[in-house]
Scaffold this motif. Structure first.
Motif, PDB file in Angstrom:
ATOM      1  N   ILE A   1      13.763  -7.738  13.149  1.00 57.37           N
ATOM      2  CA  ILE A   1      12.833  -8.276  13.647  1.00 57.37           C
ATOM      3  C   ILE A   1      11.986  -7.348  12.832  1.00 57.37           C
ATOM      4  CG2 ILE A   1      11.273  -6.468  15.944  1.00 57.37           C
ATOM      5  CD1 ILE A   1      13.798  -6.386  17.062  1.00 57.37           C
ATOM      6  N   PRO A   2      11.845  -6.295  11.448  1.00 60.79           N
ATOM      7  CA  PRO A   2      10.642  -6.564  10.755  1.00 60.79           C
ATOM      8  C   PRO A   2      11.082  -6.732  10.338  1.00 60.79           C
ATOM      9  CG  PRO A   2      12.554  -4.035  11.277  1.00 60.79           C
ATOM     10  CD  PRO A   2      12.927  -5.451  12.070  1.00 60.79           C
ATOM     11  N   PHE A   3      11.841  -7.549   9.933  1.00 59.12           N
ATOM     12  CA  PHE A   3      11.187  -9.089   8.942  1.00 59.12           C
ATOM     13  C   PHE A   3      10.474  -9.756   8.676  1.00 59.12           C
ATOM     14  CE2 PHE A   3      12.509 -13.273   7.415  1.00 59.12           C
ATOM     15  CZ  PHE A   3      12.171 -13.104   5.935  1.00 59.12           C
ATOM     16  N   PHE A   4      11.165 -10.523  10.698  1.00 66.70           N
ATOM     17  CA  PHE A   4      10.697 -11.292  10.844  1.00 66.70           C
ATOM     18  C   PHE A   4       7.856 -11.384  11.130  1.00 66.70           C
ATOM     19  CE2 PHE A   4      14.502 -14.011  12.529  1.00 66.70           C
ATOM     20  CZ  PHE A   4      13.450 -15.412  11.497  1.00 66.70           C
ATOM     21  N   ALA A   5       8.866  -9.926  12.013  1.00 70.65           N
ATOM     22  CA  ALA A   5       7.278  -8.716  12.325  1.00 70.65           C
ATOM     23  C   ALA A   5       5.944  -9.028  11.508  1.00 70.65           C
ATOM     24  CB  ALA A   5       7.789  -7.561  13.009  1.00 70.65           C
ATOM     25  N   ILE A   6       6.906  -8.323  10.028  1.00 67.31           N
ATOM     26  CA  ILE A   6       6.356  -8.571   8.733  1.00 67.31           C
ATOM     27  C   ILE A   6       5.871  -9.267   8.017  1.00 67.31           C
ATOM     28  CG2 ILE A   6       6.083  -7.553   6.198  1.00 67.31           C
ATOM     29  CD1 ILE A   6       7.858  -5.556   7.147  1.00 67.31           C
ATOM     30  N   THR A   7       6.572 -11.270   8.306  1.00 65.39           N
ATOM     31  CA  THR A   7       6.626 -11.811   7.554  1.00 65.39           C
ATOM     32  C   THR A   7       5.267 -12.720   8.716  1.00 65.39           C
ATOM     33  OG1 THR A   7       8.407 -12.892   8.444  1.00 65.39           O
ATOM     34  CG2 THR A   7       8.188 -12.572   5.976  1.00 65.39           C
ATOM     35  N   LEU A   8       4.792 -12.844   9.584  1.00 70.89           N
ATOM     36  CA  LEU A   8       4.604 -13.228  10.624  1.00 70.89           C
ATOM     37  C   LEU A   8       3.347 -12.686  11.091  1.00 70.89           C
ATOM     38  CD1 LEU A   8       7.405 -14.071  13.625  1.00 70.89           C
ATOM     39  CD2 LEU A   8       6.000 -15.808  12.013  1.00 70.89           C
ATOM     40  N   LEU A   9       3.138 -11.144  10.862  1.00 71.17           N
ATOM     41  CA  LEU A   9       1.644 -11.105  11.630  1.00 71.17           C
ATOM     42  C   LEU A   9       0.960 -11.152   9.633  1.00 71.17           C
ATOM     43  CD1 LEU A   9       0.488  -8.365  11.962  1.00 71.17           C
ATOM     44  CD2 LEU A   9       1.849  -6.817  11.268  1.00 71.17           C
ATOM     45  N   ALA A  10       1.551 -11.285   8.218  1.00 74.31           N
ATOM     46  CA  ALA A  10       0.732 -12.066   7.102  1.00 74.31           C
ATOM     47  C   ALA A  10       0.457 -13.405   7.663  1.00 74.31           C
ATOM     48  CB  ALA A  10       2.059 -11.368   6.567  1.00 74.31           C
TER      49      ALA A  10
ATOM     50  N   PRO B   1      14.006  -0.021  11.402  1.00 76.38           N
ATOM     51  CA  PRO B   1      15.062   0.251  11.012  1.00 76.38           C
ATOM     52  C   PRO B   1      15.225  -1.243   9.593  1.00 76.38           C
ATOM     53  CG  PRO B   1      14.109  -0.472  12.898  1.00 76.38           C
ATOM     54  CD  PRO B   1      12.774   0.070  12.001  1.00 76.38           C
ATOM     55  N   TRP B   2      14.311  -1.838   9.037  1.00 76.66           N
ATOM     56  CA  TRP B   2      14.931  -2.321   7.513  1.00 76.66           C
ATOM     57  C   TRP B   2      14.707  -1.284   6.337  1.00 76.66           C
ATOM     58  CZ3 TRP B   2      11.098  -5.388   4.337  1.00 76.66           C
ATOM     59  CH2 TRP B   2      11.334  -6.995   3.582  1.00 76.66           C
ATOM     60  N   ALA B   3      14.198   0.117   6.649  1.00 71.86           N
ATOM     61  CA  ALA B   3      14.489   0.818   5.633  1.00 71.86           C
ATOM     62  C   ALA B   3      15.992   1.873   5.578  1.00 71.86           C
ATOM     63  CB  ALA B   3      13.774   1.812   5.625  1.00 71.86           C
ATOM     64  N   VAL B   4      16.825   1.013   7.189  1.00 68.90           N
ATOM     65  CA  VAL B   4      18.063   2.118   7.264  1.00 68.90           C
ATOM     66  C   VAL B   4      19.071   1.100   6.289  1.00 68.90           C
ATOM     67  CG1 VAL B   4      19.955   2.826   8.490  1.00 68.90           C
ATOM     68  CG2 VAL B   4      17.449   2.845   9.126  1.00 68.90           C
ATOM     69  N   PRO B   5      19.965   1.634   5.221  1.00 71.63           N
ATOM     70  CA  PRO B   5      21.137   0.978   4.480  1.00 71.63           C
ATOM     71  C   PRO B   5      21.718   0.476   5.676  1.00 71.63           C
ATOM     72  CG  PRO B   5      20.770   3.665   3.532  1.00 71.63           C
ATOM     73  CD  PRO B   5      20.025   3.401   5.368  1.00 71.63           C
ATOM     74  N   THR B   6      21.998  -1.135   5.425  1.00 74.25           N
ATOM     75  CA  THR B   6      23.195  -1.437   6.288  1.00 74.25           C
ATOM     76  C   THR B   6      24.443  -0.695   6.751  1.00 74.25           C
ATOM     77  OG1 THR B   6      22.227  -3.449   4.536  1.00 74.25           O
ATOM     78  CG2 THR B   6      23.567  -4.090   6.517  1.00 74.25           C
ATOM     79  N   PHE B   7      24.682  -0.206   5.548  1.00 69.24           N
ATOM     80  CA  PHE B   7      26.222   0.301   6.087  1.00 69.24           C
ATOM     81  C   PHE B   7      26.032   0.912   7.214  1.00 69.24           C
ATOM     82  CE2 PHE B   7      26.041   4.428   4.252  1.00 69.24           C
ATOM     83  CZ  PHE B   7      25.362   4.299   3.215  1.00 69.24           C
TER      84      PHE B   7
END
Lengths: 280, 310
Positions: free
Chosen positions: B187-196, B128-134
C-alpha cells in the motif's frame, strides 16, 4: 482545495475513521511482534492471543543476544549492508553526475541497459551467479554478497542521484571552473556538500534493500559463520519452531535498523518523487 | 562558454581535444565503475541464464550436462506443476495489485487533505514499506497461526471461518495469507507515488470546477483521474511485473505449499534452483516467465498508445 470544500461533520468523521483504519492496519502486525517478544514464555500459550500481556519481560531479548548466534548474524548483516550502501552510493553518485551534467555518445544505450536490469526477473540470474561465485571461490563469503547487492542497486541509485544532481543549478560548478577549479574539484568542493541529503537518502535506500535481501543470500551462503540476519532468522525458525518469544525478539532486533533509516529518509520520499513527477 | 573548462594551455588545436575529452572520455570516467559492475554481475549472467534454458545443468548430475535444445521447454509444456504455478501467479498478481492499488489510492487521497498530525500519520502508515520482506512474511505467518496469532480467532468470531485454524495450511485458502501480507507491504508504494502525482495537480482547477457547480464526484472523475492516469498506468505496469517476480513472501510463508496451492512461477524457479539444483530447468521456467511479462508489457503499452490517441 480541501479548504474550499464544505465539509460536513459526517465526512470529517468518515475521514478520521478511514485514517484510523489505515494506521491500525499498518501498525498492528508490528505491535503483535513486539507484544509476543515481551510476553514471558509461560504465558505464551495461555495468553498467546490476548491483546495485552499481563506481565512482560526482556528475557527473550537477553537469551537471543547471549545464547544464540544472532549477534554474529547481526554483525554480518551490518557489514554487508553498510558495505553495499557505501560502495553503491559512491558509484551511483559518479554515474548519476555523468547523466545529469554531460551529453555524450552512448548515453541512451547505457540508460536503456540500466532500465532492462530493472525489468527482468532477478531470479533468472540466480543460477549463473551461483556458478560464477562458486568458480571464483567466493561462496560463503560476505564479499560476494556485497558485490552482487551493489550491482543490483546501482541502476535505481543512479537514477535517484541523477534527480538530486538535476536539482542543483549547473551555474554553480561552472562558476567554480571559471575561477580555476577542475571539474572534479568543483564537484567535490561545491556540488557534493549540496547533495548531502541526496547521498543520505540513497545510502538509506540501499542499506534497507541489502538488509532485507533473502533469496540470493540463501543461495550463496550456507555456513553459519557468514549467515546474514534474514538467512539466520529463517534457519532459526525452521530449527526451533516452538520458541515463539525468542523468534519474535529476534524479529524485533531485525526491525530496528531499517526503521531507524526509514525515519531518516521518509521525508525525502514524497519530495524526491514529486520533483521526478514534475519533470515527467 | 562551452569550452572554457577543459581547455589546457599550450595545446595547438584548442577546440578538438577538449571537445573529444568532454563528449567521449570524461563522462565515461564517471560511468565506468557502474557499467563494469552491471555488465559483469547482471548482463553477462542474464545471457548465461538464457543459455542455461537450452542446456542440461544440474549440479546433482554433473556428468549429464550439455546442450539439449528445447528439451527443457518440452518438459515444461507437460509439467502439470508449471501450469498450476502459472494460474497461481495470475491470481496472486491480480489479487495483490487490486487491493494494493485501491487502498493505496484511498490513502493518497486522504493524505492529500489537511488534518492535524499529518506528518506523524504519514510516517506511521508508510512504515510497512520499511519492514524487511522476510520479516513481514514471518510476522504475517505468525499472525495467521492460531496458537499465537489473533487472526484465526477473529475470523472465526466473524463467522468467516468455521473454527480457528491456520488458513496457510488450507489448500483453498492459503493464497490469501501471502496476498494479505503483500497488500500490507505494498500500500505505501502506491500511496507515495499517487500522493506525489496528486500534489502536482494545480489547485485552481478544483476551484474553477467548484465555481461551475461541480460535485465532488465530478471533480474526481473529470480532474483527478485524468491527471493521475499516466502515473497510474506506469505504476500499475511496473508493479504487476514486480509482483509477478516477487518470491520472498510466499517462499517464507508457505514455501509454495500446501500441495503447491501457493506455488507461483518465481517460487517454482527458486525452489527448482535452490532445492533441486536443476539450473537448466529453473532457467527454462524463468525464460517462460520473462516471455509472458514481455507480452503483458507490450499489450499494455499498445493499449496506452491507443487510449492516448483518442
Amino acid at each position: 482545495m480541501s479548504a474550499l470544500r464544505k465539509s460536513s461533520p459526517l465526512a470529517v468523521t468518515g475521514k478520521y475513521l478511514a485514517l484510523g483504519f489505515y494506521i491500525a492496519f499498518a501498525l498492528f502486525p508490528l505491535y503483535w511482534l513486539v507484544k509476543i517478544a515481551i510476553t514471558p514464555d509461560k504465558l505464551i500459550f495461555t495468553e498467546g492471543t490476548a491483546l495485552f500481556p499481563s506481565e512482560f519481560t526482556f528475557e527473550n531479548f537477553q537469551t537471543v543476544l547471549i545464547a544464540t548466534d544472532f549477534l554474529s548474524y547481526f554483525k554480518n548483516s551490518v557489514i554487508v549492508s553498510v558495505g553495499t550502501a557505501a560502495i553503491t552510493t559512491a558509484i551511483a553518485a559518479a554515474a548519476g553526475y555523468a547523466f545529469s551534467r554531460f551529453a555524450f555518445r552512448g548515453k541512451r544505450v547505457i540508460i536503456a541497459l540500466m532500465l532492462i536490469t530493472q525489468m527482468f526477473p532477478l531470479l533468472m540470474i540466480i543460477a549463473p551467479i551461483y556458478k560464477i561465485v562458486a568458480a571464483v571461490g567466493l561462496l560463503n563469503s560476505l564479499t560476494s554478497l556485497i558485490i552482487v547487492y551493489t550491482a543490483f542497486n546501482i541502476p535505481f541509485a543512479t537514477f535517484l542521484m541523477q534527480s538530486f544532481f538535476d536539482g542543483i543549478p549547473k551555474d554553480l560548478e561552472e562558476a567554480g571552473m571559471i575561477d580555476g577549479c577542475t571539474r572534479f574539484e568543483a564537484l567535490r568542493k561545491i556540488i557534493l556538500p549540496l547533495t548531502l541529503p541526496g547521498l543520505g537518502a540513497t545510502l538509506g535506500f540501499v542499506f534497507t534493500a541489502a538488509w532485507s535481501e533473502l533469496l540470493f543470500a540463501l543461495m550463496l551462503i550456507n555456513s553459519n559463520d557468514t549467515m546474514t540476519f534474514p538467512v539466520g532468522l529463517l534457519t532459526f525458525v525452521s530449527k526451533f519452531s516452538v520458541d515463539w518469544g525468542q523468534m519474535m525478539a529476534a524479529g524485533v532486533l531485525a526491525l530496528v535498523p531499517s526503521c531507524l533509516f526509514f525515519i531518516f529518509i521518509q521525508r525525502y520520499l514524497v519530495q524526491g518523487l514529486t520533483s521526478g513527477a514534475v519533470k515527467g | 562558454m562551452t569550452m572554457i573548462d577543459t581547455v589546457e594551455p599550450g595545446k595547438k588545436s584548442r577546440a578538438r581535444p577538449s571537445f573529444y575529452f568532454r563528449y567521449m572520455v570524461e563522462p565515461y570516467l564517471y560511468l565506468t565503475p557502474a557499467i563494469v559492475l552491471i555488465a559483469l554481475v547482471m548482463l553477462v549472467p542474464l545471457v548465461i541464464g538464457i543459455s542455461y534454458a537450452f542446456q542440461a545443468v544440474n549440479l546433482l548430475r554433473p556428468f549429464q550436462s550439455g546442450w539439449v535444445g528445447l528439451a527443457n521447454f518440452e518438459a515444461l509444456w507437460s509439467d502439470r506443476k508449471f501450469w498450476l504455478a502459472l494460474t497461481n501467479t495470475f491470481w496472486w498478481t491480480l489479487g495483490s495489485i487490486f487491493f494494493q492499488f485501491f487502498l493505496g489510492l484511498g490513502l493518497a487521497m486522504l493524505l492529500n487533505t489537511q488534518f492535524h498530525g499529518k506528518r506523524i500519520v504519514q510516517a506511521l502508515v508508510f512504515l510497512p514499506w520499511a519492514v524487511p520482506t522476510f520479516l513481514s512474511a514471518l510476522t504475517w505467518a505468525w499472525l495467521f497461526n492460531p496458537t499465537i496469532g489473533p487472526l484465526p480467532h477473529w475470523l472465526a468470531a466473524l463467522g468467516i471461518l468455521s473454527e480457528p485454524f491456520n488458513i496457510l495450511g488450507d489448500k483453498n485458502l492459503a493464497m490469501w495469507g501471502p496476498v494479505t501480507a503483500n497488500v500490507w507491504f505494498g500500500i505505501p508504494f502506491f500511496a507515495i507515488t499517487l500522493l506525489a502525482a496528486l500534489q502536482s495537480i494545480p489547485g485552481e482547477l478544483y476551484e474553477a470546477a467548484e465555481i461551475d457547480g461541480a460535485t465532488a464526484w465530478q471533480s474526481f472523475t473529470k480532474i483527478t483521474l485524468p491527471f493521475l492516469a499516466p502515473m497510474i498506468a506506469i505504476t500499475v505496469m511496473l508493479r504487476t511485473i514486480w509482483i509477478a517476480n516477487f518470491a520472498d513472501l510466499i517462499f517464507v510463508m508457505t514455501g509454495g505449499g500446501p500441495a503447491n496451492s501457493t506455488q507461483i512461477l518465481s517460487t517454482y524457479i527458486f525452489t527448482t534452483a535452490f532445492r533441486k539444483l536443476d539450473f537448466g530447468y529453473a532457467s527454462a521456467i524463468a525464460v517462460a516467465l520473462l516471455g509472458l511479462l514481455l507480452i503483458y508489457a507490450a499489450i499494455l503499452l499498445v493499449l496506452r498508445r491507443k487510449l492516448v490517441k483518442i
